[in-house]
Enzyme design. Structure first.
Site, short mmCIF file in Angstrom:
data_model
loop_
_atom_site.label_atom_id
_atom_site.label_comp_id
_atom_site.label_asym_id
_atom_site.label_seq_id
_atom_site.Cartn_x
_atom_site.Cartn_y
_atom_site.Cartn_z
N TYR A 98 0.84 -1.21 0.00
CA TYR A 98 0.00 0.00 0.00
C TYR A 98 0.87 1.25 0.00
CZ TYR A 98 -3.94 3.02 1.18
OH TYR A 98 -4.90 3.99 1.17
N PHE A 118 -9.77 18.28 -25.23
CA PHE A 118 -10.12 16.87 -25.24
C PHE A 118 -11.37 16.74 -24.37
CE2 PHE A 118 -10.06 12.47 -23.81
CZ PHE A 118 -10.20 11.88 -25.06
N THR A 119 -12.22 15.75 -24.68
CA THR A 119 -13.54 15.66 -24.03
C THR A 119 -13.47 15.73 -22.50
OG1 THR A 119 -13.32 13.25 -24.19
CG2 THR A 119 -14.63 14.33 -25.90
N ASP A 162 -0.06 17.83 -21.88
CA ASP A 162 -0.77 16.56 -21.86
C ASP A 162 0.03 15.62 -22.77
OD1 ASP A 162 -2.34 14.33 -22.24
OD2 ASP A 162 -4.19 15.42 -22.64
N LYS A 173 -2.26 5.07 -22.91
CA LYS A 173 -1.71 5.34 -24.24
C LYS A 173 -0.18 5.38 -24.16
CE LYS A 173 -5.73 8.12 -25.50
NZ LYS A 173 -6.16 7.94 -26.87
N ARG A 230 -16.19 10.78 -33.56
CA ARG A 230 -15.51 11.95 -33.00
C ARG A 230 -16.06 13.16 -33.73
NH1 ARG A 230 -12.79 10.93 -28.09
NH2 ARG A 230 -15.01 10.86 -27.82
N PHE A 267 -21.72 10.82 -25.30
CA PHE A 267 -21.25 9.85 -26.30
C PHE A 267 -20.93 8.50 -25.68
CE2 PHE A 267 -16.78 10.02 -25.12
CZ PHE A 267 -16.67 11.26 -24.51
#
Ligand code: F0G
Length: 483
Positions: free
Chosen positions: A81, A133-134, A224, A267, A390, A456
């Site tokens: 932990y 970005f969403t 990002d 990613k 998109r 979406f």
């Protein structure tokens, strides 16, 4: 990954420099079943069951193939932990790759966005970025901030030869800072590999210019880095001044000028999880308390420690050009196949996946029948291929409830890294070509259930008429008994 010239052929063909050692069996339902399945899923590809999908091109997130070394490292994870050795190993790699001292772990990219927004965004703030970005936009607007997109008009033109369509419009950034005042701009966000305009990169030069302007005005820069991997490859191959730099040098030159860097390791690094890194202790302290509150203790932040081992190895593999070129080369191959056939593609090919311009593909379809969503449903019917809308469905309605029509209506066909073979990519191209020749049969969609937030993901739609049955009948006519 290399490109190879085949005997007596002109075209360069991508050649895998890896071999597959673990496989997953796939199924391809019949075209009639596919019509049924897409309607059970509310014509929303997010709601399809993976068992009903032949090629899952929904996303490159959390579905990239891992290397043998990643899987091996996962077996050595220090499962504790607090104070896990795994975290120390990851911190060491992050320091090596990004040159950063501090690390705040989080369970994925949007969790980092939540923490950044909680720490820095106040009502009335303006957050400039090349493109939204969403999830980023949702977190910023949730806290009363607003997003201003500073991409150049050429970045939104579907087809041209511009190598860095994700670049900031530098004069507009300067003007915006003058207009709203640096004190109302908590940070400028630079999104590498600009997702929603087709995985389009920024040049190193442009990102460094943004950083210099921010520094001059005392504004924090946030990178990002979720899609940094493909962007690094494009800098190396498209930016003249960087030709002789290694991927490692490019990464460090960029990251040295950023105040905060966050990433989704679903990613970046072929893994799962995410985190925020920085050399600025003060900024880290403003966010630190949110990690145990929202994510988990500071040495795992909601991640499974095995994932952290996988990130550590994956990030080092990301510094190898021969590894990170696989995605862009497969995507370029697919985009070229389709563009040569006349299918309207976002050009030049970017990272993440191939992007079809649905507005052009379905010319004449009313915008409020959601061309990109309709095309996504049609491609599933045509080939059991799951892409991602998109376009307008991925946008949020305006505060007055009116529809916010997307500037680009795209169907994204993601190419998760090292997952598909070239024959599968060829199959995908074949079914898109067939669909293009039969595009007059494709009709629109209408809402059946429309959630208020991030609609979406789980909204449900229906075809406006019986176009899907007609499309399936034409498929039978052209392909006979074939799946
Ligand atoms: N930033 C960018 C540029 C992204 O593409 C994503 C995710 C995130 C942040 C959020 O990261 O998913 O780990 O929470 N993009 C995925 C996609 C969902 O399919 O394009 P996450």
């Amino acid at each position: 990954m290399s490109t190879i010239k085949f005997y007596q052929q002109d075209q360069q063909v991508p050649l895998e420099m890896h071999k597959v050692r673990v496989v997953q069996k796939l199924f391809l339902p019949t075209v009639e079943e596919r019509v049924e399945k897409i309607n059970e899923a509310g014509n929303n590809t997010f709601l399809l069951q993976n068992k009903d999908v032949y090629m899952d091109m929904l996303t490159d997130s959390g579905v990239n193939a891992m290397s043998d070394n990643q899987v091996a490292a996962m077996m050595q994870a220090d499962d504790s932990y607090a104070g896990s050795e795994t975290c120390n190993r990851l911190i060491k790699v992050l320091k090596d790759v990004f040159g950063t001292e501090y690390f705040l772990p989080a369970h994925q990219g949007r969790a980092c966005e939540n923490i950044l927004a909680e720490a820095f965004v106040r009502p009335g703030d303006v957050i400039p970025m090349n493109f939204h970005f969403t999830t980023t936009k949702a977190h910023i607007t949730r806290l009363g901030g607003s997003v201003v997109e500073l991409i150049r008009p050429i970045g939104l033109k579907p087809k041209n030869n511009e190598p860095f369509k994700g670049n900031f419009d530098i004069p507009r950034l300067e003007a915006l800072i003058q207009e709203v005042g640096a004190e109302h701009i908590p940070f400028v966000r630079i999104e590498a590999g600009t997702n929603l305009v087709g995985g389009q990169p920024l040049s190193l030069e442009n990102m460094l210019q943004v950083a210099a302007i921010c520094k001059k005005h005392g504004i924090i820069t946030v990178l990002d880095a979720s899609l940094l991997q493909d962007n690094l490859y494009f800098i190396k191959t498209r930016e003249e001044a960087c030709k002789n730099m290694s991927i490692r040098e490019i990464t460090r030159t960029l990251c040295d000028q950023m105040d905060l860097i966050y990433f989704s390791s679903r990613k970046l690094g072929f893994a799962r999880g995410g985190g925020i890194v920085s050399n600025n202790e003060k900024l880290i302290l403003r966010m630190k308390e949110f990690i145990p509150l929202y994510e988990g203790f500071l040495t795992y932040g909601g991640m499974e420690v095995r994932s952290m081992e996988a990130i550590a190895i994956g990030l080092q593999e990301t510094m190898d050009e021969e590894i990170i070129n696989q995605g862009p080369l497969f995507i370029e191959y697919l985009v070229k196949e389709l563009d040569d056939y006349g299918v309207p593609m976002i050009m030049p090919a970017g990272g993440l996946g191939a992007h079809i311009n649905a507005t052009e593909f379905l010319k004449g379809m009313p915008h409020d029948q959601y061309p990109a969503g309709a095309l996504a449903a049609a491609l599933y019917i045509a080939g059991g291929i799951r892409g991602m809308e998109r376009g307008t469905i991925s946008e949020q309605r305006e505060t007055d409830g009116s529809e916010h029509f997307a500037e680009l209506e795209l169907l994204r066909l993601a190419c998760p890294r090292r997952v598909f073979t070239l024959s599968q990519i060829k199959y995908c191209a074949d079914r898109v070509k067939w669909l293009y020749d039969n595009r007059s049969l494709i009709g629109g969609l209408k809402w059946v259930e429309e959630p208020a937030v991030l609609r979406f993901f789980f909204g449900r739609l229906a075809p406006v008429n019986d176009w899907q049955q007609k499309l399936a009948a034409k498929f039978r006519q052209d392909f006979g008994d074939s799946l």
